[in-house]
Design a protein around this motif. Structure first.
Motif, mmCIF file in Angstrom:
data_model
loop_
_atom_site.group_PDB
_atom_site.id
_atom_site.type_symbol
_atom_site.label_atom_id
_atom_site.label_comp_id
_atom_site.label_asym_id
_atom_site.label_seq_id
_atom_site.Cartn_x
_atom_site.Cartn_y
_atom_site.Cartn_z
ATOM 1 N N GLY A 48 -0.796 0.997 -15.435
ATOM 2 C CA GLY A 48 -0.103 2.202 -14.966
ATOM 3 C C GLY A 48 -0.798 3.462 -15.435
ATOM 4 N N ALA A 49 -1.301 3.417 -16.681
ATOM 5 C CA ALA A 49 -1.960 4.603 -17.222
ATOM 6 C C ALA A 49 -3.308 4.825 -16.539
ATOM 7 N N THR A 50 -3.937 3.735 -16.100
ATOM 8 C CA THR A 50 -5.265 3.864 -15.498
ATOM 9 C C THR A 50 -5.178 4.343 -14.050
ATOM 10 N N ILE A 51 -4.303 3.718 -13.247
ATOM 11 C CA ILE A 51 -4.154 4.204 -11.875
ATOM 12 C C ILE A 51 -2.764 4.789 -11.697
ATOM 13 N N SER A 52 -2.568 5.977 -12.252
ATOM 14 C CA SER A 52 -1.279 6.639 -12.084
ATOM 15 C C SER A 52 -1.163 7.161 -10.670
ATOM 16 N N PRO A 53 -0.056 6.859 -10.000
ATOM 17 C CA PRO A 53 0.089 7.304 -8.621
ATOM 18 C C PRO A 53 0.085 8.825 -8.483
ATOM 19 N N TYR A 54 0.500 9.524 -9.545
ATOM 20 C CA TYR A 54 0.564 10.984 -9.416
ATOM 21 C C TYR A 54 -0.814 11.585 -9.163
ATOM 22 N N LEU A 55 -1.851 10.881 -9.645
ATOM 23 C CA LEU A 55 -3.205 11.395 -9.453
ATOM 24 C C LEU A 55 -3.523 11.578 -7.975
ATOM 25 N N LEU A 56 -3.015 10.647 -7.153
ATOM 26 C CA LEU A 56 -3.306 10.710 -5.721
ATOM 27 C C LEU A 56 -2.733 11.982 -5.107
ATOM 28 N N LEU A 208 5.522 0.015 -10.940
ATOM 29 C CA LEU A 208 6.511 -0.408 -9.945
ATOM 30 C C LEU A 208 6.459 0.469 -8.704
ATOM 31 N N ILE A 209 6.314 1.789 -8.899
ATOM 32 C CA ILE A 209 6.333 2.680 -7.741
ATOM 33 C C ILE A 209 4.943 2.836 -7.128
ATOM 34 N N LEU A 210 3.940 2.290 -7.824
ATOM 35 C CA LEU A 210 2.564 2.422 -7.330
ATOM 36 C C LEU A 210 2.413 2.013 -5.856
ATOM 37 N N PRO A 211 2.945 0.845 -5.457
ATOM 38 C CA PRO A 211 2.767 0.443 -4.050
ATOM 39 C C PRO A 211 3.368 1.456 -3.079
ATOM 40 N N LEU A 212 4.507 2.055 -3.443
ATOM 41 C CA LEU A 212 5.165 3.019 -2.553
ATOM 42 C C LEU A 212 4.278 4.228 -2.309
ATOM 43 N N ILE A 213 3.527 4.621 -3.337
ATOM 44 C CA ILE A 213 2.691 5.814 -3.218
ATOM 45 C C ILE A 213 1.345 5.449 -2.598
ATOM 46 N N VAL A 214 0.780 4.337 -3.050
ATOM 47 C CA VAL A 214 -0.593 4.025 -2.652
ATOM 48 C C VAL A 214 -0.656 3.470 -1.228
ATOM 49 N N PHE A 215 0.369 2.712 -0.828
ATOM 50 C CA PHE A 215 0.285 2.085 0.485
ATOM 51 C C PHE A 215 0.128 3.105 1.630
ATOM 52 N N PRO A 216 0.943 4.175 1.651
ATOM 53 C CA PRO A 216 0.734 5.181 2.709
ATOM 54 C C PRO A 216 -0.687 5.755 2.683
ATOM 55 N N PHE A 217 -1.208 5.936 1.461
ATOM 56 C CA PHE A 217 -2.578 6.437 1.355
ATOM 57 C C PHE A 217 -3.562 5.451 1.981
ATOM 58 N N LEU A 218 -3.286 4.173 1.730
ATOM 59 C CA LEU A 218 -4.167 3.128 2.245
ATOM 60 C C LEU A 218 -4.180 3.165 3.777
#
Lengths: 263, 124
Positions: A48-56, A208-218
């Motif tokens: 989580g610390a390495t790929i924080s969704p907020y960075l996107l 946990l929320i990473l997929p919610l944020i990253v998937f739209p980006f994907l």
């Protein structure tokens, strides 16, 4: 530039002259001996610390504000590789130092003050100031980024006027969000919540929320109408999906265990 | 203007901007007039917290309007944009209106007056 002080963790590893093959072996994930749930929790927090969704969001908001275009793609590749590389090297330094200094003494870190011991082994009396400086610079940067990101997310989702370059008076709602966010954060910490536990817990939740944020980006990353030739390859898609799925499943399992088993 | 407007795809929740590209808000709600002598007609697009909250629950929308009134932010009612004022539908929807003077900026003005404007450096 101040962030470079965090390199003292990496330097520390070299000063202590460890057995390098041992260090390398340590970085290969191994089966935890006992306490599998806590081990998983640690792994999820690190992820989580390495790929924080907020960075996107944060990075894209900056891209909108600075009006990046196709010519900036190359620069950004370099920045992201070096940025992530720097972060990872520092994290590896911290991990190696913890294994070298804390583990042999049987110390289990429960708070930041214990973690400071890591740097006193190689640097003596300079260890504590160096640790404090790394922590201060890291926390200061993170607090600003995360609070600002909250402003970006709310302003863009609700359609407000926003922009870091505007006068605060001209985007009052945007400024109110980050001002209040920092105040709330300060109150929580002042109220006595242990900062290290809070950090770990939020990092794990992040996964946990990473997929919610990253998937739209994907989805956007694969949209030829937006990115034409610059869209993701099949391999990158696969890697992103695999990390997301692994992280989310692991987080779903270990967070409840950590909370219930709460030490 | 486009010939055909898809309510969900082209309008609802889209970013609205004014003539000078200043954000007005999102298209939070649509209001139709039910007519006896013809099909329903779009009479307004609503912008504002109470409009978006009404889609979730009427009570939440009323609570948000009440808070706005009590604090002196404004009427708490959403801004209603006349469809006549829509000039362009794209990634953003352009509206012929002076955004910062509308009710959509009520909270912006209130926060500027009571909080942000009082912090030193807010003018820099």
């Amino acid at each position: 530039m101040l962030g470079l002080v965090a390199l003292s963790f990496v330097a520390g590893v070299f000063i202590l002259r460890p057995d390098w093959s041992e260090v390398a072996r340590g970085f290969v994930p191994s089966r935890p001996n006992g306490e599998a749930a806590h081990y998983g929790y640690l792994a999820v927090s690190i992820l989580g610390a390495t790929i924080s969704p907020y960075l996107l969001n944060f990075y894209s908001a900056g891209a909108i504000e600075d009006d990046w275009g196709e010519k900036d793609v190359a620069t950004n590749r370099i920045v992201s590789v070096f940025g992530m590389g720097f972060g990872s090297v520092v994290s590896m330094g911290v991990l190696a130092m913890a294994a070298l200094v804390l583990a042999p003494r049987g110390i289990r870190v429960e708070g930041y003050e214990q973690a400071a011991l890591i740097l006193t082994a190689p640097f003596g009396k300079w260890g504590l100031p160096l640790f404090a400086a790394s922590l201060a610079v890291g926390c200061f940067g993170a607090a600003l980024e995360v609070a600002l990101n909250l402003s970006y997310v709310l302003a863009q989702a609700l359609g407000w006027n926003w922009g870091e370059d505007q006068r605060p008076k001209d985007d009052a709602r945007f400024c109110t969000v980050y001002t209040v966010a920092i105040a709330i954060g300060a109150i929580l910490i002042a109220a006595g919540i242990p900062p290290l536990k809070l950090t770990m817990f939020s990092m794990a939740l992040t996964v946990l929320i990473l997929p919610l944020i990253v998937f739209p980006f994907l989805v956007i990353l694969n949209d030829p109408r937006y990115l034409r030739t610059h869209r993701n390859g099949r391999l990158s898609n696969l890697v992103v999906l695999a990390i997301l799925a692994m992280g989310a499943v692991l987080a779903l399992v270990v967070i409840p265990l950590e909370v219930v088993g709460g030490r | 203007m486009v010939d055909e407007l898809h309510l969900f795809r082209d309008l609802l929740d889209k970013q609205l901007v004014d003539g000078e590209d200043r954000p007005l808000g999102k298209a939070d709600g649509v209001v139709f007039e039910i007519r006896a002598d013809g099909p329903p007609r779009l009479v307004a697009v609503e912008v504002g917290a109470s409009a978006v909250l009404r889609r979730v629950s009427r009570r939440l929308a009323e609570a948000s309007a009440r808070i706005a009134r009590r604090l002196g932010v404004g009427s708490g009612e959403p801004l209603r944009v006349d469809p006549e004022r829509f000039v362009h539908f794209g990634k953003e929807v352009k509206v012929d209106i002076d955004a910062p003077r509308t009710a959509a900026y009520a909270w912006e003005r209130w926060l500027r007056r009571t909080l942000i404007g009082r912090i030193p450096g807010s003018d820099a």
